[in-house]
Design an enzyme around this catalytic site. Structure first.
Site, PDB file in Angstrom:
ATOM      1  CE  LYS A 287      41.554 -19.209  38.754  1.00 29.63           C
ATOM      2  NZ  LYS A 287      40.369 -19.919  39.260  1.00 29.63           N
ATOM      3  CD  GLU A 376      28.361 -23.406  48.723  1.00 30.43           C
ATOM      4  OE1 GLU A 376      29.527 -23.529  48.315  1.00 30.43           O
ATOM      5  OE2 GLU A 376      27.846 -22.299  49.022  1.00 30.43           O
ATOM      6  NE  ARG A 404      29.509 -21.354  51.368  1.00 29.19           N
ATOM      7  CZ  ARG A 404      30.210 -20.220  51.377  1.00 29.19           C
ATOM      8  NH1 ARG A 404      31.250 -20.098  52.185  1.00 29.19           N
ATOM      9  NH2 ARG A 404      29.906 -19.218  50.593  1.00 29.19           N
TER      10      ARG A 404
END
Length: 648
Positions: A287, A376, A404
């Protein structure tokens, strides 16, 4: 400031132009694409590290596949900057995430190359599988490719999709972009498992040798594809039993390979195009690749804001006076303050320790604050499990991400009356991330749940007091505390002094505050927009308008005593909230009015029943009319009607 793309990149207006280049020229395209992303984001802002990590993959995918006929789904969507630039949006890319400009995420209405809108994570495999199943049914030869990365593989939805994909007999490719990061470092057993794969030299050496050998063997009656598949499975199991996770789900596994080797990527994707059925390609990337500072501090450079691309200095606004703390930081430091006094307090967040500021507690109390990954549903239910054992769990989830986990809030928390504290960060309009991230709906979908308290602080002090109240033993029901992204309104409330200057005070559940008495019109505000209302009241003072102002604090239970007072005195009422006007706080006030036979002219201000696109919060609140100017205008309109009625 005009930023010019490189000599090859400026010739690429679509993937068709990319395909005209030689394989050798792809290296230069990657360099120019990476530099263009650095140039634009440093000046205009946006997500940064994720797209730098998939530059080579973006180029390889559009070089090998016939997009947009072949369906390419990016997950998470902030990886897709290179994809956008290569698909006709290069010259408009400086408008990325700006008001009326390009979305920061793939968006179907923006381009035919954006096959699926992706703002929340972990949807790509399900979506791509659906596309592949439809293509099979229609007899189409199109390919479906899901690029899943930045931690998105840790969510349950990804595993549900893989479980189905293995038996669906659909032609799809899952590309796992493994960079060990979401916004913060990945956590959990899956992360360790992937690390084992990428570091197993014996497994990779044997696997490559077997794959090369199979490529030289004739596939016919004596040596079928199924036999080859069984041989590779056997070798994988013999060398490294841990490599069988994806294979056990009947996904043919390839990799890991270097995700920054454009030649290897192109060759591998070309080979995989000719292999039918569900398969997964594991690539390893960095990244922030190509920008040294972003590689070293990947969390900071996920979305750093504006910066000097040469020195790496991140631009910060300079102020002469102390500025208010962010609500997130008030939450984070208050958690530590409360947890030091109450040993039952725990903190849970699904992959947002930095964004939510739970990181402060995680650093100081690592045995009492946890990042559970992009999960979640699990965050809510594990909080419920702890609550059954007498713990006071603060479950911190962004408002839009709470969508969610809705079933868990109902089934696992509210029905059982477990006193979990849901701190919903990023409530209201969050700005440049747009409609996938706006916290529009939580008031409406939470207040309809029995046994659940729904609250919102007007300022940082109120947030502290609501958090304090929520962890008291006297509160035996779950509670929602929602607050916006960014700075509060109290410059004198600072980290080192807030405990002494603003000691905790218990708030009576379901009781609001009268902030100002007035005449003719009453404003009922819920949460942070009460500050917009206060500013509007100051603005209209010169017009002779003198509204009353009530900070209601709770959308459920409502302060009915206060509402009786309001409806008995005022026949013109404005409600203000930073949630949807459909079923929200204003609707709750109308329900009260109807139930008790009151009659009044009630104007509900909030987020309208439409999608609000991206832009700065200031621009968006101005657009929907709940900033100070918009509220002041409504006050003037309602006051003029009152005057006209009196004259008449």
């Amino acid at each position: 400031m005009e930023l010019t793309p490189g000599t090859l990149l400026k010739t690429i207006d679509s993937p068709a132009d990319l395909k005209k280049l030689s394989r050798e020229e792809l290296h230069q395209v990657c360099e120019e694409l990476r530099q263009y992303i650095v140039d634009i984001v440093s000046v205009h802002g946006g997500h940064f590290g994720a797209s730098l990590g998939v530059v080579e993959l973006s180029v390889a995918l559009h070089y090998v596949y016939n997009t947009p006929y072949d369906q390419l789904v990016w997950d998470v969507g902030h990886q897709a900057y290179g994809h956008k630039i290569l698909t006709g949006r290069r010259d408009n890319f400086p408008s990325n995430r700006k008001y009326k400009g390009l979305s920061g995420f793939p968006k179907r209405s923006e381009s035919e190359y954006d096959t699926f809108g992706v703002g929340h994570s972990s949807t790509s495999i399900s979506a791509a599988l659906g596309m592949a199943m439809a293509a099979k049914y229609k007899g189409e030869k199109r390919k479906s490719i899901a690029v899943i990365g930045d931690g998105a593989m840790t969510a349950g939805l990804a595993f549900e999709a893989m479980n189905h994909a293995g038996v669906a007999d659909a032609d799809m490719l899952v590309i796992l972009n493994d960079n060990c990061m979401s916004i913060d470092p990945n956590v959990g057993a899956l992360k360790e498992y992937l690390t084992d794969i990428t570091t197993s030299q014996t497994y990779n050496k044997v696997k490559d040798e077997v794959w090369n050998l199979l490529g030289k063997l004739p596939v016919g009656k004596s040596f079928s594809r199924s036999m080859a598949h069984k041989l590779t499975e056997g070798v994988k199991g013999m060398v490294n039993s841990k490599a069988n996770l994806f294979e056990s789900l009947k996904l043919r596994y390839f990799g890991p390979i270097d995700g920054h080797n454009i030649t290897k990527l192109v060759d591998t994707l070309q080979d995989l195009k000719n292999i039918p059925g569900p398969k997964i390609l594991h690539i390893v990337t960095v990244k922030g690749k190509g920008y040294d500072l972003a590689e070293k501090d990947q969390t900071l450079w996920h979305a750093p804001g504006l910066f000097d691309k040469v020195t790496g200095e991140i631009q910060k606004k300079k102020f002469d006076l102390p500025q208010p703390m962010k609500y997130q930081d008030v939450f984070g430091y208050t958690m530590i303050e409360l947890a030091e006094k109450n040993k039952k307090i725990f903190g849970i967040t699904p992959a947002m320790p930095s964004g939510s500021s739970l990181k402060y507690m995680m650093e100081k109390m690592p045995d009492r604050a946890f990042d559970v990954g992009i999960a979640e549903q699990h965050a809510v239910t594990v909080s419920a499990g702890m609550a059954t054992q007498g713990m006071k769990v603060f479950c911190n989830i962004y408002s839009s991400f709470m969508q969610r986990a809705y079933d868990m809030v109902v089934h696992d928390v509210a029905i059982q009356k477990l006193p979990v504290v849901f701190c919903l960060d990023r409530a209201g309009l969050v700005g440049e991330d747009g409609p996938t991230h706006h916290g529009c709906y939580d008031i409406a979908f939470m207040r309809c749940i029995p046994n659940l308290i729904v609250s919102a602080p007007m300022n940082e002090r109120e947030l502290r007091n609501m958090m304090y109240t929520s962890q008291l033993d006297s509160l035996n029901l779950p509670i929602v505390i929602r607050y916006p992204r960014g700075e509060g309104v109290m410059p004198d409330l600072q980290k080192d002094t807030m405990a002494d200057k603003y000691p905790f005070e218990e708030i009576q559940i379901g009781k609001g505050r009268k902030l100002k008495d007035g005449e003719n019109i009453a404003i009922l505000s819920f949460g942070h927009p009460g500050n917009f209302a206060a500013a509007a009241i100051r603005d209209v003072k010169a017009d002779g308008i003198n509204p009353a102002h009530y900070d209601m604090r709770f959308a459920k239970p409502l302060d009915e005593a206060m509402l009786h007072e309001v409806f008995a005195k005022f026949d013109k009422i404005i409600t203000i909230e930073d949630g949807t006007v459909v079923g929200g706080f204003g609707t709750a006030v109308l329900e009260f009015m109807n139930a008790h036979g009151y009659k009044a002219d009630v104007k509900i201000l909030g987020i309208p029943d439409r999608l609000v696109e991206h832009g700065s919060p200031k621009q968006l609140y101005d657009e929907i009319g709940i900033d100070a100017n918009g509220i002041a205008e409504v006050l003037r309109e309602m006051s003029s009607v009152s005057v006209a009625q009196l004259v008449k």
